[in-house]
Scaffold this motif. Structure first.
Motif, PDB file in Angstrom:
ATOM      1  N   UNK A  35       0.836  -1.194   0.000  1.00  0.00           N
ATOM      2  CA  UNK A  35       0.000   0.000   0.000  1.00  0.00           C
ATOM      3  C   UNK A  35       0.875   1.250   0.000  1.00  0.00           C
ATOM      4  N   UNK A  36       0.381   2.280  -0.651  1.00  0.00           N
ATOM      5  CA  UNK A  36       1.061   3.582  -0.674  1.00  0.00           C
ATOM      6  C   UNK A  36       0.050   4.636  -0.242  1.00  0.00           C
ATOM      7  N   UNK A  37       0.423   5.441   0.746  1.00  0.00           N
ATOM      8  CA  UNK A  37      -0.407   6.535   1.223  1.00  0.00           C
ATOM      9  C   UNK A  37       0.228   7.843   0.749  1.00  0.00           C
ATOM     10  N   UNK A  38      -0.542   8.670   0.051  1.00  0.00           N
ATOM     11  CA  UNK A  38      -0.062   9.993  -0.344  1.00  0.00           C
ATOM     12  C   UNK A  38      -0.861  11.027   0.439  1.00  0.00           C
ATOM     13  N   UNK A  39      -0.156  11.800   1.262  1.00  0.00           N
ATOM     14  CA  UNK A  39      -0.800  12.771   2.138  1.00  0.00           C
ATOM     15  C   UNK A  39      -0.264  14.160   1.843  1.00  0.00           C
ATOM     16  N   UNK A  40      -0.871  15.187   2.416  1.00  0.00           N
ATOM     17  CA  UNK A  40      -0.316  16.542   2.233  1.00  0.00           C
ATOM     18  C   UNK A  40       1.110  16.678   2.744  1.00  0.00           C
ATOM     19  N   UNK A  41       1.544  15.719   3.557  1.00  0.00           N
ATOM     20  CA  UNK A  41       2.889  15.782   4.142  1.00  0.00           C
ATOM     21  C   UNK A  41       3.875  14.842   3.452  1.00  0.00           C
ATOM     22  N   UNK A  42       3.461  14.175   2.386  1.00  0.00           N
ATOM     23  CA  UNK A  42       4.359  13.278   1.677  1.00  0.00           C
ATOM     24  C   UNK A  42       3.791  11.876   1.535  1.00  0.00           C
ATOM     25  N   UNK A 162      -3.517   0.543  -3.503  1.00  0.00           N
ATOM     26  CA  UNK A 162      -3.203  -0.858  -3.228  1.00  0.00           C
ATOM     27  C   UNK A 162      -2.538  -1.482  -4.449  1.00  0.00           C
ATOM     28  N   UNK A 163      -1.433  -2.181  -4.230  1.00  0.00           N
ATOM     29  CA  UNK A 163      -0.673  -2.773  -5.323  1.00  0.00           C
ATOM     30  C   UNK A 163      -0.286  -4.214  -4.980  1.00  0.00           C
ATOM     31  N   UNK A 164      -0.035  -4.999  -6.038  1.00  0.00           N
ATOM     32  CA  UNK A 164       0.495  -6.365  -5.870  1.00  0.00           C
ATOM     33  C   UNK A 164      -0.374  -7.222  -4.949  1.00  0.00           C
TER      34      UNK A 164
END
Length: 200
Positions: A35-42, A162-164
């Motif tokens: 999983x990758x989370x993209x937030x206002x902080x990175x 969500x990946x893989x």
């Protein structure tokens, strides 16, 4: 933590753990994924493991720190800090997950199409929580895996990707406190979940 991040973190704890098996966000199969989370902080990366019977493990890597959250609607929440071999466990009597379904019902959703996300066929949903002034879009597989989530509030954006995805049985040890960890009992987290809209 900013209001949007707090709400989205709580939302990720709830989605997939709803007891309503006909709900489109109910996870019906055991699986693991990146999983990758993209937030206002990175950006933050992690892993998710789902038992297939409403128990979920989420691993997070942020600023060089590793953390693990194990969520079970029947027994509560465990937070692991692997680098320190420590665990925090919330007593069942203080379980804020008891009202998961009530909080899920705060989110209104409508199917608006279909799309393939990271190799998975999904239904695309428009979602909104008027109470928290949140809007967004979910992409969910037929068996309830959230492949992507975009949420918007106060001109800020949170993306969960969500990946893989690998479907299949998950080891029971993933959802338990490892041997040798020091366990601390946590206090009542209910107020935190109920007041997740505060600006900090």
């Amino acid at each position: 933590m900013h209001r949007l991040l707090t709400i989205c973190a709580a939302l990720m704890m709830m989605l997939g753990l709803t007891a309503f098996k006909d709900h489109p966000f109910f996870t019906k199969v055991p699986y693991s994924a990146d999983v990758v989370y993209t937030t206002p902080h990175g950006k933050m990366t992690g892993r998710v493991f789902h038992s297939g019977d409403m128990i979920e493990r989420r691993e997070m890597n942020a600023m060089g720190q590793r953390s693990v959250t194990i969520m079970d609607p029947k027994t509560g929440i465990i937070i692991l800090m692997p680098d320190m071999k420590m665990a925090m466990r919330m007593p069942k009597s203080d379980n804020p997950m008891d009202n998961i379904n009530e909080k899920i019902d705060d989110f209104k959703y409508e199917a608006i199409g279909s799309e393939t996300i990271n190799g998975e066929a999904t239904t695309k949903y428009k979602v909104a929580n008027p109470k928290e002034k949140l809007t967004g879009t979910f992409w969910v597989t037929k068996d309830g895996i959230i492949m992507k989530m975009e949420m918007h509030a106060n001109n800020q954006k949170f993306v969960y990707d969500t990946q893989n995805v690998k479907r299949g049985p998950q080891a029971k040890s993933l959802f338990q406190i490892p041997p040798g960890f020091k366990v601390t009992e946590m206090g009542n987290m209910g107020p935190m979940m109920d007041n997740m809209g505060g600006d900090h």
